[in-house]
Motif scaffolding. Structure first.
Motif, PDB file in Angstrom:
ATOM      1  N   ASP A 186      -2.392   5.659   1.807  1.00 23.67           N
ATOM      2  CA  ASP A 186      -3.412   4.706   2.239  1.00 23.67           C
ATOM      3  C   ASP A 186      -3.216   4.264   3.684  1.00 23.67           C
ATOM      4  OD1 ASP A 186      -4.909   4.456  -0.170  1.00 23.67           O
ATOM      5  OD2 ASP A 186      -3.319   3.195  -1.012  1.00 23.67           O
ATOM      6  N   PRO A 211       0.833  -1.207   0.000  1.00 27.20           N
ATOM      7  CA  PRO A 211       0.000   0.000   0.000  1.00 27.20           C
ATOM      8  C   PRO A 211       0.867   1.255   0.000  1.00 27.20           C
ATOM      9  CG  PRO A 211       0.009  -1.015   2.171  1.00 27.20           C
ATOM     10  CD  PRO A 211       0.704  -1.971   1.253  1.00 27.20           C
ATOM     11  N   ALA A 251      -3.609  -0.153   6.263  1.00 25.52           N
ATOM     12  CA  ALA A 251      -4.274   0.307   5.044  1.00 25.52           C
ATOM     13  C   ALA A 251      -5.651  -0.313   4.898  1.00 25.52           C
ATOM     14  CB  ALA A 251      -3.417  -0.024   3.825  1.00 25.52           C
ATOM     15  N   ALA A 288      -7.310  -1.105  -0.385  1.00 25.46           N
ATOM     16  CA  ALA A 288      -5.877  -0.834  -0.362  1.00 25.46           C
ATOM     17  C   ALA A 288      -5.123  -1.877   0.447  1.00 25.46           C
ATOM     18  CB  ALA A 288      -5.610   0.560   0.209  1.00 25.46           C
TER      19      ALA A 288
END
Length: 396
Positions: A110, A106, A163, A370
């Motif tokens: 995020d 990620p 994330a 994400a």
């Protein structure tokens, strides 16, 4: 049927750290049964990332109030059918037999909001050492702030889990610290917390002592409010969170268990396989989390950890005859329907919430794509856990 002699041998190999050999042995035993695919070992295919998971349906309504009894009875949910039983050992998160997710890491945007920090740290004691990532909110130091301990699932990392849950973004709103201990490959081949091992279910020993040590180190270094320290986790991390609530009720004010198992649900490989297939009951070696308010999320189509395990997590929270349960049903707009069961004591104190997410599998409810193993169709487990935590400071 399981061949007990093979299971015993696989248990011996697992305890010796020879996980690949244990896996191969069990796979030979179960070859030809047809393993369930589940969702824990692969990235969930979903649409574009959403910055905010779906909100709850404001038209959710109370459908039942009752005294005593089990918090949730799946058979009573209209249209519910039990998930297919697990048929292959690759579904056993404790061994981590599924392949690692091959998704891209990620991005920073995020994981952490602008202005806040996400730093690395390490803690060690006689049981070993663990690294962690710590989220520090951007606001200027205030009176002592809450701390959330987040325990990732198998194959995950602190960045991935942060994330997927977006806990850092909600913690920024609430001015909370969040710490993500990391389980290394050296402790478990698939980075699972070893929730099924008796040595990792005891206060002052094994992984519980490491997680508690990280918690106390953050509390000491950052002026955390000792009455507002909480622990939550997903899958193997959810099982570990339940163990932390059972073994350190003086440290954690409340517990969040997502798609996990009860403290003491298993003590070895054989009992872990049974618990994951059909639900397991706490055993005498670990006390039930009777003193710690607990919120549970579990998808009723989870084929990796049977949904009955969500009920087992809440067994023992107060005397059944003195409890009152309120059942609320609703639906996330364009998402999952859910049944939320709120259990209170005779004194009117909420002690648990159980969210059964209808149609959901083994994934963090309301999470962001994400991260891995998330279901953005909600309801938002992160927001609801944080809300539940803030309502439950540690009792004097």
């Amino acid at each position: 049927m399981l061949d007990q002699s093979i299971v015993n041998e696989a248990t011996r190999l697992t305890r010796a750290g020879r996980l690949v050999e244990a896996a191969a042995l069990l796979q030979r035993m179960l070859r030809g049964e047809g393993a369930s695919s589940g969702t824990m070992g692969r990235a969930v295919r979903v649409g574009p990332a959403r910055l905010e998971p779906p909100t709850l349906d404001v038209k959710a309504h109370v459908v039942e109030e009752r005294k005593g009894g089990r918090p949730t009875e799946h058979a009573s949910i209209p249209g519910h059918r039990r998930p297919a039983p697990l048929t292959g050992v690759k579904d056993f998160a404790g061994l981590g037999l599924r392949g690692l997710s091959r998704r891209a890491p990620p991005s920073t945007s995020d994981i952490v909001p602008d202005g806040a920090s996400f730093i690395e740290g390490t803690f060690g004691n006689a049981a070993g050492s663990r690294t962690y990532k710590l989220f520090i909110p951007s606001r200027a130091p205030a009176p002592p702030r809450p701390l959330i301990v987040m325990l990732h699932g198998c194959t995950q990392s602190p960045d991935d889990f942060a994330a997927g849950t977006r806990m850092n973004f909600l913690a920024e709103e609430q001015n909370c610290f969040v710490v993500y201990p990391e389980q290394p490959h050296g402790a478990n081949q698939a980075k699972c917390w070893n929730w099924f091992r008796a040595g990792d279910q005891q206060r002052g020993d094994g992984e519980p002592s490491l997680i508690a040590g990280i918690t106390r180190q953050i509390m000491r270094d950052h002026g955390i409010d000792p009455k507002r320290v909480y622990v939550a986790g997903l899958s193997a991390g959810g099982a570990a969170a339940a163990i932390m609530g059972a073994t350190y009720p003086d440290l954690y004010a409340a517990v969040g268990v997502h798609s996990g198992l009860a403290c003491g649900a298993a003590s070895d490989l054989s009992s872990a396989l049974t618990a994951m297939r059909q639900g397991g009951a706490p055993v005498a070696t670990v006390k039930a989390c009777s003193a710690v308010p607990t919120i549970v999320f579990h998808g009723d189509r989870d084929t990796t950890v049977h949904p009955d395990n969500g009920d087992r997590v809440l067994d023992g929270l107060g005397e059944a005859e003195s409890r009152k349960a309120k059942v609320v049903r609703g639906r996330v707009p364009d998402g999952h329907s859910y049944t939320r069961t709120i259990v209170t004591t005779a004194q009117g104190r909420d002690i648990s919430e159980h969210w059964s997410v209808h149609g959901a599998g083994h994934a963090w409810s309301g999470g962001s794509p994400a991260g891995s193993y998330t279901d953005p169709r909600g309801p938002d487990a992160t927001r609801e856990m944080l809300r539940f935590f803030m309502e439950h400071p540690l009792s004097a």
